[in-house]
Each structure stands twice: as structure tokens, then as C-alpha cells.
Design an enzyme around this catalytic site. Structure first.
Site, PDB file in Angstrom:
ATOM      1  N   PHE A 147       2.606   2.903  16.357  1.00 57.82           N
ATOM      2  CA  PHE A 147       3.244   4.221  16.335  1.00 57.82           C
ATOM      3  C   PHE A 147       2.487   5.236  15.502  1.00 57.82           C
ATOM      4  CE2 PHE A 147       5.116   2.301  12.492  1.00 57.82           C
ATOM      5  CZ  PHE A 147       4.985   3.333  11.569  1.00 57.82           C
ATOM      6  N   CYS A 279      -3.175   2.728   8.306  1.00 54.94           N
ATOM      7  CA  CYS A 279      -3.720   1.502   7.740  1.00 54.94           C
ATOM      8  C   CYS A 279      -4.896   1.768   6.820  1.00 54.94           C
ATOM      9  CB  CYS A 279      -4.141   0.540   8.853  1.00 54.94           C
ATOM     10  SG  CYS A 279      -5.537   1.109   9.853  1.00 54.94           S
ATOM     11  N   GLU A 379       2.320  -4.205   1.938  1.00 51.58           N
ATOM     12  CA  GLU A 379       1.949  -2.970   2.634  1.00 51.58           C
ATOM     13  C   GLU A 379       3.224  -2.168   2.859  1.00 51.58           C
ATOM     14  OE1 GLU A 379      -0.662  -1.449   6.450  1.00 51.58           O
ATOM     15  OE2 GLU A 379       0.647  -3.181   6.715  1.00 51.58           O
TER      16      GLU A 379
END
Length: 494
Positions: A147, A279, A379
Site C-alpha cells: 500500500f 521501507c 518495524e
């Protein structure tokens, strides 16, 4: 209603399941997307299989011409694509435009496919015998994209896969599927034959159907590490070639000799751009003493100027993609406070330029973070930046290398020797020197190490070309009219 795109046109599929697509800046449902069943995926793969048989025989000139035409369409209508990204993901328009530009660079790289698949030829490897290498397409390949970059990540894979002669089934995130459909429409407009690029929407049922389908020869995936591991294991168990790019916990090491204003700018830009939903975001600043107090103050000062709000209003940082994700990230902020980290800036009650129902969370800065805390280990994928203090370069390097992730990292210093040593010793796939987000250009390859990548091949660049093709070596002898006689012995070089 957002439909699938199969065989060159919208297709509703046969499943009755659907999902909501939100406007993250208002918190309201903006659209509905159909979810594919396993039968729908099978139908799309069969269409792709039929198209692959003829597309693989299309000349390199034809494939390149389609990519050039697509490039012109995308370049002319990039603002339209960026607007779709902002409307469904929530990132600000300037960030969405940057995403589109980086995707366009991969398209431009793929336009050079005639040179990218060119291999070698050796004459007279033995008397009258020539040997040469060729690269051929795989057939049908699947791309499963996340996404956070609904335009750029599909463009990491799709243009190269198509240029190499494959047919593609793209499964974008169900949270923001509009960009993928728009790209497919533009490829059709550019002259791509029907069925070469297909888009199916859905959730785990659609993903599993792609991973299990015998006609799908390769899978490219980007997402969280647990899902990347799952995709890799299930896909390879089915005999597929898989590249599964996972999560990250990216460190930015700041040495005492660094320009602290540059480092503070970089930490804010890399930590809070796209609301931290990328990321390659910097989520940990490793401050090598004695500069931590000054660096933290500079970062906090810059954060005070960040305008959080609707990405269509010229704000600096937009909302998170869904309410559930916003709540998850906020829970990490609470966990950091409870664990004893110093909340220099707490973003849980932000002042926003947007509707009150939006999925808002302001930028958060923690100091005195330790490796045992969840805000350091996990994360978070949101606008949460942690500062860890260390006493030396060696301690900082150990901290980075002990992380289970190895996606991206950066070092800020004015010492060339220290930078060179760091890039040599750090166990991470992408390294920045005074560059906080070291995403490579399209002609290099993107990918991490350790738990940030499952598989051996990175995205785009020459590694991407090799992933979507397979090599074949041909050894040939063409006899001249003077040849005669028999020789039943094993062929030898002479």
C-alpha cells in the site's frame, strides 16, 4: 466500484466479496474494490498465459516501442497518477509526485530492453563450433505490491517484466488499488496487447491463488517481513522463482564530526516523509557522543515546523493509510513512554489541517532509546523516530549489524576514511553516505540483506532483468560442403 483489469478491459469477476477504499484524510469510504476469488485469479492467469505465447515472440523493437509510448503517456499525465495516490494512500501531493518520478525512471530503463538482454557470442570455441548465450522470458509472472507505494513499486517490476517478453498479473494492495488500474489502462493505450498486463484485486485468497497456480512462473513481492517470508516459502514450494522484499529498521549513524544541521534535516526528512510509511524510512538515529544533546535539539526544532494535514492542502505530512494502522502506530508511542524512553515530541494529539475524522498521527521523537524496547526492535511503519546514544563508531556499527534487518542505512560524517570503512563493514544492502534514503537509480538494483529480502535477486536494474528472464546457452556447428566421415567419439576441443 473498482473492478479488475483483465484482457485489456475492466472485469467484475465472479466473487461477491468487496473491500472499502478510504480517503485517509477524511476517514470516509471513498470507493469499493472487488475481491478476486481463486477462480477469478485462475481466469486472469489463463488470459495472461494466452497472451504470453504471442508476446514472447514480439520483436524487441515492438516491445521497446510500447514502453516508449507508455513513458510518454505517463509523463504527460503524471499529475493525475499522483492525485490518485494521494487520494487513496494519503501522502502529500509532492511526495506522490516524487513516487511517480521514481517509477518513471524504471520505465525509461526498461525502454532499453534490446541492450539489456544482449548476451555474448564466441566464435570457434572448437573447430567450426560457435557458442552463444540468450535470455528468454519466463511466461506468466505475478507482482504483489504494497500500500505504501501504490504506483512506484508496481513500476519497479511490471515494465521490466513486460519488456522482457512476459505477461503479468498484478495484485496491488486492496487499500489503494486505483493507481494500478490506471497504469494498466495506460499500457493498453500505449499499444500493449490485451492480456499482457492484468490487474486482480483482493486479499490473502488472491495471493495464495497466485502463489499456488502452476502457470505462474515467478513472483515479485514487497511488504512486511512475516508476509515476505510466507510468500517466499509458499511460492518456492510450488516451484516458482520468488523475490520477496520484506521490512526494515533503518539506522542513520551520526559521527561527532558530522554537519549536525545537515544530519538533522536528513533525519526529519527521512523519518517523517510519507508519514514514515516506507521501507527506506530512517527510524533510528544512532548519535555517537558527544553530539546527541545538540542533535536531538536540532531535530526537535525542525519537527515543530512540520505541518500535518490533508495532502491536497500543501501540508508537509499526511495521514496514515487506515484507522487501524494509525492505532497500531500510536500503540507503539504509548509503549515507548511506558518503557522509559524520553518522548521529546509526542505526536498522539496533533494539530492538523484536515478533517477531524482523518487517520492522523503527528511526528514523534524519542530519545534515550535502548535496544530492548519495542520501539527499537519492531518495524513501526509510521512517523516515529528513535535516538540511540552510543559512545563510539564501533558500538554504532555493532548496533546496526546486530539488527535482524538489512535494508538501508546511512552514515553522516565529514571523514572519508570513516565513511569508506562503514560502507565496507556494515551488513546492509543499501548504504548512504550523507544521504539518508539511499534508494538506487533504476539502472542499479534495489534490495536489502538478511530479513529484508527472501530470495537472491533484487528489484529493477540488471538483476531485475535477470529475474524476469532465464538464460540459455547454444552450441552450434554448421558443416561446410567439404565435411565427410563419421566420428562416434565424445566431442573434444581441438
Amino acid at each position: 466500484m473498482i473492478a479488475h483489469f483483465v484482457g485489456g478491459k475492466p472485469w467484475p469477476g465472479t466473487s461477491t466479496r468487496t473491500g472499502d477504499v478510504f480517503d485517509p484524510a477524511t476517514g470516509t469510504v471513498a470507493d469499493t474494490v472487488v475481491f478476486a476469488s481463486a477462480d477469478d485469479v485462475d481466469a486472469a492467469v489463463r488470459v495472461a498465459s494466452d497472451a504470453a505465447r504471442s508476446w514472447r515472440d514480439a520483436s524487441l523493437a515492438k516491445r521497446s516501442a510500447v514502453l516508449f509510448a507508455f513513458r510518454e503517456i505517463m509523463n504527460a499525465r503524471r499529475d493525475e497518477l499522483a492525485a490518485v495516490v494521494t487520494a487513496q494512500h494519503g501522502k502529500v501531493l509532492s511526495d506522490a509526485a516524487g513516487e511517480v518520478q521514481r517509477g518513471l525512471e524504471v520505465v525509461e530503463y526498461a525502454c532499453g530492453i534490446p541492450t539489456l538482454v544482449r548476451a555474448g557470442f564466441s566464435e570457434n570455441v572448437s573447430t567450426g563450433v560457435d557458442s552463444y548465450a540468450i535470455r528468454q522470458p519466463l511466461g506468466v509472472v505475478a507482482v504483489i505490491s504494497p500500500f505504501n507505494f501504490p504506483a512506484m513499486v508496481p513500476l519497479w517490476f511490471v515494465p521490466i517484466a513486460i519488456a522482457a517478453g512476459n505477461a503479468v498479473v498484478l495484485k496491488p494492495s486492496e487499500k489503494d488499488p486505483g493507481a494500478a488500474v490506471l497504469l494498466a489502462e495506460w499500457f493498453a493505450e500505449a499499444g500493449l496487447p490485451e492480456g499482457v498486463l492484468n490487474v486482480v484485486h483482493g486479499d490473502k485468497e488472491a495471493v495464495d491463488a497466485l502463489l499456488d497456480h502452476p502457470a505462474v512462473k515467478a513472483v515479485s513481492f514487497v511488504g512486511s517481513t512475516p508476509v515476505a517470508r510466507y510468500v517466499y516459502q509458499r511460492g518456492t514450494a510450488a516451484g516458482k522463482r520468488v523475490q520477496a522484499l520484506g521490512g526494515a529498521k533503518n539506522h542513520m549513524v551520526v559521527l561527532p564530526d558530522a554537519d549536525l544541521d545537515l544530519a538533522a534535516d536528513a533525519a526529519v526528512n527521512a523519518g517523517f516523509g510519507s508519514a514514515g510509511e516506507r521501507c527506506m524510512a530512517i527510524s533510528v538515529v544512532v548519535a555517537v557522543e558527544p553530539i546527541a544533546d545538540e542533535l536531538v535539539a536540532k531535530i526537535a526544532f525542525r519537527m515543530s515546523g512540520i505541518r500535518t494535514g490533508d495532502g491536497r492542502r500543501g501540508c508537509d505530512m499526511g495521514p496514515l493509510v487506515t484507522g487501524a494502522h494509525r492505532d497500531r502506530v500510536a500503540s507503539y508511542v504509548a509503549a515507548g513512554v511506558e518503557a522509559g524512553a524520553t518522548a521529546v515530541v509526542d505526536g498522539r494529539d496533533p494539530a492538523v489541517d484536515g478533517e477531524p475524522g482523518g487517520f492522523w498521527l503527528g511526528p514523534t521523537l524519542f530519545d534515550h532509546v535502548t535496544p530492548d524496547m519495542s520501539i527499537y526492535r519492531d518495524e513501526i511503519f509510521g512517523p516515529v523516530l528513535s535516538v540511540v546514544r552510543t559512545g563510539s563508531y564501533d558500538e554504532a556499527l555493532t548496533l546496526v549489524n546486530d539488527s535482524p534487518y538489512g535494508n538501508g542505512t546511512a552514515i553522516f560524517t565529514n571523514d572519508g576514511g570513516a565513511a569508506r570503512r562503514f560502507q565496507h563493514e556494515v551488513e546492509v544492502g543499501m548504504v548512504g553516505v550523507n544521504v539518508p534514503i539511499p534508494v538506487p537509480m533504476a539502472y542499479y538494483s534495489f534490495g536489502g540483506w538478511k530479513a529484508s529480502l527472501f530470495g537472491d535477486t533484487h528489484a529493477h536494474g540488471l538483476e531485475g532483468v535477470h529475474f524476469f528472464t532465464r538464460g540459455k546457452v547454444v552450441t552450434s556447428r554448421w558443416l561446410d560442403p567439404s565435411h565427410g566421415g563419421l566420428n562416434l567419439g565424445f566431442p573434444t576441443q581441438s
